[in-house]
Design an enzyme around this catalytic site. Structure first.
Site, short mmCIF file in Angstrom:
data_model
loop_
_atom_site.label_atom_id
_atom_site.label_comp_id
_atom_site.label_asym_id
_atom_site.label_seq_id
_atom_site.Cartn_x
_atom_site.Cartn_y
_atom_site.Cartn_z
CB VAL A 45 -39.99 -41.47 27.78
CG1 VAL A 45 -39.64 -40.18 27.04
CG2 VAL A 45 -41.18 -42.16 27.12
CE1 TYR A 46 -36.72 -37.95 24.81
CE2 TYR A 46 -34.37 -37.60 25.13
CZ TYR A 46 -35.65 -37.10 24.98
OH TYR A 46 -35.85 -35.74 25.01
CB SER A 47 -34.92 -46.00 22.95
OG SER A 47 -34.85 -45.38 21.68
CB ALA A 48 -38.48 -48.31 26.47
CE LYS A 66 -35.82 -33.64 28.44
NZ LYS A 66 -34.85 -34.57 27.80
#
Length: 351
Positions: free
Chosen positions: A62-65, A88
């Site tokens: 999910v970090y910066s998609a 994750k």
């Protein structure tokens, strides 16, 4: 620099006491306040971290998609096998009804997508990013077990789980002979020591390693935020960033001032004091540190060489601590003759 290596829970895997965090790789959308690090910047941070002895790199889909994973994979290149990669799954990665959560569908799909973005054929530590109270644990854990058995994942962990949620999951794994969580990744800092009440004792009792995210509380205890002093322009907590929530500003500033004072006595930054404090706490395996600049990263990693005295730890305990919660104050009063090492992690200093 002398880096320590600690076993990850009950596994034989040894990880550095400091982990490189990559939320700032890419730095788009909600992650923009954390940093905007491109491939060249990522290569520089990886070189600094590896020179310091760091062998674990933490990211998330999910970090910066997904951009953080892509940048990490490109920056590592042929040196991928020289480090351990943790990522994750759980958070939304699309707008569809099955694009989030811990269903078998989303876990398997998420793992395969992370592998593609990272440019690797295995993930060293695959962590469920958050609790999913609507998906049966059996479904989640069998999907994770299948990934381990397939060789795509080597170890699994949880993140942001309450103690009861983690222990329930471990019970399901033990009963069904499935892969157990090797670690739990949680928020822990001088600003907020909530995990000491339940999560730390449970982790020690169950043999789960503790990975700490945001040990500087988003920079709050780095020394740049002081009572009555305007923080530097661009500081994260001058934006809309709201993690962690602050409930007692006076207590926060008292803690910061003490960290600065201790740092001055050692000739180091308040950030190093704050990091060394958490690194010395019971059950902690590794602290995840990220930075916007190479200078910040070098300073943070230098905390690996700082050892606080017992008196300094006690002073920081006292200024940042909270009273014992129930039932622990009752156990202190009535059961102190039969407390385990896990119990004593929080009760001992109140005896």
């Amino acid at each position: 620099m002398t880096m320590q290596y600690r076993q990850l829970g009950r596994t034989g895997l040894r990880v550095s006491t400091f982990t490189l965090g990559t939320m700032g790789f890419g730095g788009t959308g909600w992650a923009l306040p954390v940093g905007k690090i491109d491939v060249a910047g990522a290569r520089e941070q990886l070189a600094i971290a590896r020179d310091a002895g760091v062998n674990l790199i933490d990211t998330a889909d999910v970090y910066s998609a997904g951009l953080s994973e892509e940048i990490l994979g490109e920056a590592l290149g042929d040196s991928r096998d020289d480090v351990l990669i943790a990522t994750k799954v759980r958070m939304p990665m699309g707008d569809g009804p099955n694009d989030a959560g811990l269903s078998r569908h989303h876990i398997i799909r998420g793992a395969e997508a992370s592998l593609r973005r990272l440019g690797t054929d295995y993930i060293d530590l695959f962590q469920v990013h958050e609790w999913d109270g609507q998906t049966p644990l059996e479904e989640t854990l069998t999907a994770l077990d299948d990934l381990v058995r397939s060789g795509k994942v080597r170890y699994i962990g949880c993140s942001n789980y309450a103690a009861w949620q983690m222990v329930k999951a471990l019970g399901v794994s033990d009963a069904r002979q499935l892969e157990r969580f090797a670690s739990t990744q949680v928020f822990y800092s001088l600003v907020n020591r909530d995990i000491e009440a339940e999560i730390v004792p449970a982790s020690l009792d169950q043999g789960v390693g503790i990975l700490v995210w945001s040990p500087l509380a988003g920079g709050l205890v780095s020394g740049k935020y002081r009572r009555g002093v305007q923080a530097p322009e661009g500081s994260r907590h001058l934006s809309e960033w709201s993690e962690p929530p602050i409930h007692d500003e006076d207590k926060l500033y008292d803690t910061i001032e003490l960290a600065i004072k201790i740092g001055e006595s050692h000739g180091v930054s308040a950030a190093q004091v704050s990091l060394a404090y958490i690194a010395q706490k019971p059950g902690v395996t590794s602290l995840i540190v990220g930075a916007r600049t190479p200078e910040q990263l070098r300073d943070n990693l230098a905390a690996a060489e700082l050892e606080l005295t017992a008196d300094e730890v006690k002073a920081l305990d006292d200024v940042s601590g909270e009273p014992l919660r129930y039932p622990f104050w009752h156990q202190r009063n009535t059961s102190s003759d039969r407390l385990s090492a896990a119990d004593l992690t929080q009760i001992a200093r109140h005896l």
